[in-house]
Design an enzyme around this catalytic site. Sequence first.
Site, PDB file in Angstrom:
ATOM      1  N   SER A 141      24.100  69.997 -40.387  1.00 22.86           N
ATOM      2  CA  SER A 141      23.797  69.701 -41.814  1.00 22.86           C
ATOM      3  C   SER A 141      22.978  70.560 -42.580  1.00 22.86           C
ATOM      4  O   SER A 141      21.994  71.092 -41.817  1.00 22.86           O
ATOM      5  CB  SER A 141      23.276  68.179 -41.573  1.00 22.86           C
ATOM      6  OG  SER A 141      22.953  67.718 -42.821  1.00 22.86           O
ATOM      7  N   TYR A 154      16.701  63.531 -37.151  1.00 27.59           N
ATOM      8  CA  TYR A 154      17.998  63.998 -37.214  1.00 27.59           C
ATOM      9  C   TYR A 154      17.877  65.414 -37.749  1.00 27.59           C
ATOM     10  O   TYR A 154      18.666  66.388 -37.148  1.00 27.59           O
ATOM     11  CB  TYR A 154      18.703  63.236 -38.440  1.00 27.59           C
ATOM     12  CG  TYR A 154      20.019  63.631 -39.156  1.00 27.59           C
ATOM     13  CD1 TYR A 154      20.967  63.691 -38.062  1.00 27.59           C
ATOM     14  CD2 TYR A 154      20.294  64.129 -39.860  1.00 27.59           C
ATOM     15  CE1 TYR A 154      22.366  64.054 -38.359  1.00 27.59           C
ATOM     16  CE2 TYR A 154      21.582  64.730 -40.317  1.00 27.59           C
ATOM     17  CZ  TYR A 154      22.592  64.757 -39.527  1.00 27.59           C
ATOM     18  OH  TYR A 154      23.690  65.049 -39.942  1.00 27.59           O
ATOM     19  N   LYS A 158      19.699  68.882 -35.448  1.00 22.34           N
ATOM     20  CA  LYS A 158      20.795  69.589 -36.053  1.00 22.34           C
ATOM     21  C   LYS A 158      20.198  71.023 -35.956  1.00 22.34           C
ATOM     22  O   LYS A 158      20.921  72.120 -35.815  1.00 22.34           O
ATOM     23  CB  LYS A 158      21.232  69.250 -37.438  1.00 22.34           C
ATOM     24  CG  LYS A 158      21.974  67.698 -37.500  1.00 22.34           C
ATOM     25  CD  LYS A 158      23.173  68.095 -36.823  1.00 22.34           C
ATOM     26  CE  LYS A 158      24.076  66.732 -37.018  1.00 22.34           C
ATOM     27  NZ  LYS A 158      25.284  67.018 -35.949  1.00 22.34           N
ATOM     28  N   THR A 189      30.072  58.470 -46.460  1.00 23.68           N
ATOM     29  CA  THR A 189      30.833  57.771 -45.443  1.00 23.68           C
ATOM     30  C   THR A 189      29.719  56.617 -45.093  1.00 23.68           C
ATOM     31  O   THR A 189      28.803  56.467 -45.855  1.00 23.68           O
ATOM     32  CB  THR A 189      30.773  58.777 -44.277  1.00 23.68           C
ATOM     33  OG1 THR A 189      29.513  59.019 -43.903  1.00 23.68           O
ATOM     34  CG2 THR A 189      31.631  59.957 -44.588  1.00 23.68           C
TER      35      THR A 189
END
Length: 233
Positions: A141, A154, A158, A189
């Site tokens: 990401s 997060y 990554k 999403t």
Amino acid sequence: MEIRNKVVLITGASAGIGLATVRRFATAGATLALVARSADALNHLAEELQSQGIDAVALPADVSDPKQVQQVIEETVRRFGRLDVVINNAGQSAVGTIADLNPDDFRKILELNVFGPLAAMQAAIPIMREQGGGLIINISSVVSKMHIAGIAAYAATKAALNMLSDTARGELASEHIRVITVNPRSTATDFGKNALGVRQQRQGFPAPADTPEFVAEKILAAALHEPDEQYMD
């Protein structure tokens, strides 16, 4: 790599970027091993692809469990005789500032976002070595290179995946095993809705910008042209 008739394993295949990637690689002529936790959705998808003449198998698994990862890769090779491409796409976020982040949430996403791809790489590398090469695509990401309040956990997972990818790329180059990092931006999403943590802290996610189909097209481009890193530009 030419994708037609190549065996491609995709994790997180039942929804979002993973589902769009399945459909895009199917149209490119790939043979597909579909991995996700949702057995019903995965079986339905495999049946749909098979009805279109595409060779596909549903392999329900939790990729945060290394044993299950090993099993799905072994089953892919048993079913199709080889494994050409692994796309490590399954992932989840955890939200919360550094002051209030739940450490258990961080551990959970570490297991999925870092140890899951690592297990897949370690299971696939011996197979690819024996075949004389292969391709590993790790979905990272752009936030791995940014500092956004509320999603440090997060981003950290990554960033760790980036380092595994970058190092493996150098270690495996002489054996014709290529490792690519794909860096999506914010995508339309349910990823943000499925994040662990306190709901009101989820404003750290930027507004959706790209469709899953757009990202899937970039993943296919990465497979075809094999850059070290693929961005959405």
